[in-house]
Design a protein around this motif. Structure first.
Motif, PDB file in Angstrom:
ATOM      1  N   ILE A  15     -44.954 -90.623 -33.140  1.00  0.00           N
ATOM      2  CA  ILE A  15     -43.743 -91.424 -32.948  1.00  0.00           C
ATOM      3  C   ILE A  15     -43.569 -92.299 -34.183  1.00  0.00           C
ATOM      4  CG2 ILE A  15     -42.612 -93.148 -31.487  1.00  0.00           C
ATOM      5  CD1 ILE A  15     -44.519 -92.056 -29.203  1.00  0.00           C
ATOM      6  N   GLU A  16     -42.421 -92.137 -34.846  1.00  0.00           N
ATOM      7  CA  GLU A  16     -42.113 -92.890 -36.066  1.00  0.00           C
ATOM      8  C   GLU A  16     -43.240 -92.795 -37.088  1.00  0.00           C
ATOM      9  OE1 GLU A  16     -40.809 -96.845 -35.078  1.00  0.00           O
ATOM     10  OE2 GLU A  16     -39.156 -96.086 -33.852  1.00  0.00           O
ATOM     11  N   HIS A  20     -49.561 -91.067 -31.769  1.00  0.00           N
ATOM     12  CA  HIS A  20     -49.669 -91.886 -30.558  1.00  0.00           C
ATOM     13  C   HIS A  20     -50.690 -91.315 -29.578  1.00  0.00           C
ATOM     14  CE1 HIS A  20     -48.358 -94.833 -27.629  1.00  0.00           C
ATOM     15  NE2 HIS A  20     -48.327 -93.874 -26.730  1.00  0.00           N
ATOM     16  N   GLU A 103     -38.931 -93.578 -15.214  1.00  0.00           N
ATOM     17  CA  GLU A 103     -40.121 -94.122 -15.874  1.00  0.00           C
ATOM     18  C   GLU A 103     -41.251 -94.456 -14.903  1.00  0.00           C
ATOM     19  OE1 GLU A 103     -41.534 -97.145 -19.398  1.00  0.00           O
ATOM     20  OE2 GLU A 103     -39.544 -97.446 -18.526  1.00  0.00           O
ATOM     21  N   ILE A 124     -44.352 -91.903 -25.569  1.00  0.00           N
ATOM     22  CA  ILE A 124     -43.760 -93.151 -25.088  1.00  0.00           C
ATOM     23  C   ILE A 124     -42.440 -92.797 -24.433  1.00  0.00           C
ATOM     24  CG2 ILE A 124     -42.759 -95.374 -25.741  1.00  0.00           C
ATOM     25  CD1 ILE A 124     -44.767 -95.517 -28.008  1.00  0.00           C
ATOM     26  N   GLN A 126     -38.864 -92.440 -23.406  1.00  0.00           N
ATOM     27  CA  GLN A 126     -37.590 -92.579 -24.100  1.00  0.00           C
ATOM     28  C   GLN A 126     -37.686 -92.632 -25.622  1.00  0.00           C
ATOM     29  OE1 GLN A 126     -35.520 -95.858 -21.854  1.00  0.00           O
ATOM     30  NE2 GLN A 126     -33.929 -94.287 -21.761  1.00  0.00           N
ATOM     31  N   ALA A 127     -38.867 -92.477 -26.192  1.00  0.00           N
ATOM     32  CA  ALA A 127     -38.997 -92.481 -27.651  1.00  0.00           C
ATOM     33  C   ALA A 127     -38.634 -91.104 -28.200  1.00  0.00           C
ATOM     34  CB  ALA A 127     -40.423 -92.837 -28.053  1.00  0.00           C
ATOM     35  N   MET A 129     -39.868 -88.248 -30.223  1.00  0.00           N
ATOM     36  CA  MET A 129     -41.245 -87.839 -30.481  1.00  0.00           C
ATOM     37  C   MET A 129     -41.290 -86.501 -31.195  1.00  0.00           C
ATOM     38  SD  MET A 129     -42.877 -88.845 -26.776  1.00  0.00           S
ATOM     39  CE  MET A 129     -41.391 -88.783 -25.776  1.00  0.00           C
TER      40      MET A 129
END
Length: 149
Positions: A15-16, A20, A103, A124, A126-127, A129
């Protein structure tokens, strides 16, 4: 509730640009939650996934479960499993549960799998990915709590 199960040699979710979660041998589970799903749905799917006999035994037959091989599970939320592509060119997602409903069920699914002794890594909720995996076989299965397939 729907899941896509992929038997993997290893998998990682980033993620970003930051890793993760990562797993060794086991399965990647993409989890889609729809309106009306309950704890009963997720308990059934969690038990089904952990005990699916999709790993090779000594004779090379798919006869062992994730629990049998002491495998790991990477769980990623995936609302697009409820994408409706029957009309037009853009999928509709009206069947997918909204985040405030999905969630908590996603988190409960993770807990159910962990209660069965499985090491879990996650994305995560709603991220955006990136999921890297080495699909083993390949073996990919679809499961639906309404037993539609």
């Amino acid at each position: 509730m729907r899941i896509v199960v992929q038997r993997v040699r290893r998998a990682t979710v980033t993620i970003e640009g930051v890793v993760h979660g990562t797993i060794a041998q086991g399965m990647v589970v993409l989890l889609g939650i729809r309106h009306g799903d309950t704890g009963t749905d997720l308990q059934w799917l969690a038990e089904k996934a952990v005990n699916l006999r999709i790993f090779a035994d000594q004779q090379g037959k798919m006869n062992r479960s994730l629990a049998d091989i002491d495998g790991e599970m990477l769980i990623v939320s995936q609302f697009t499993l409820y994408g409706d592509c029957r009309k037009g060119r853009r999928p509709g997602f009206s069947a997918a549960a909204p985040p405030e409903i999905a969630e908590p069920l996603y988190r409960q699914f993770i807990e159910e799998v962990q209660k069965m002794g499985i090491r879990v890594a996650t994305g995560i909720f709603q991220a955006a990915m990136e999921v890297d995996l080495i699909n083993d076989g390949p073996v990919t299965l679809l499961l639906d709590s309404e037993k539609q397939f």
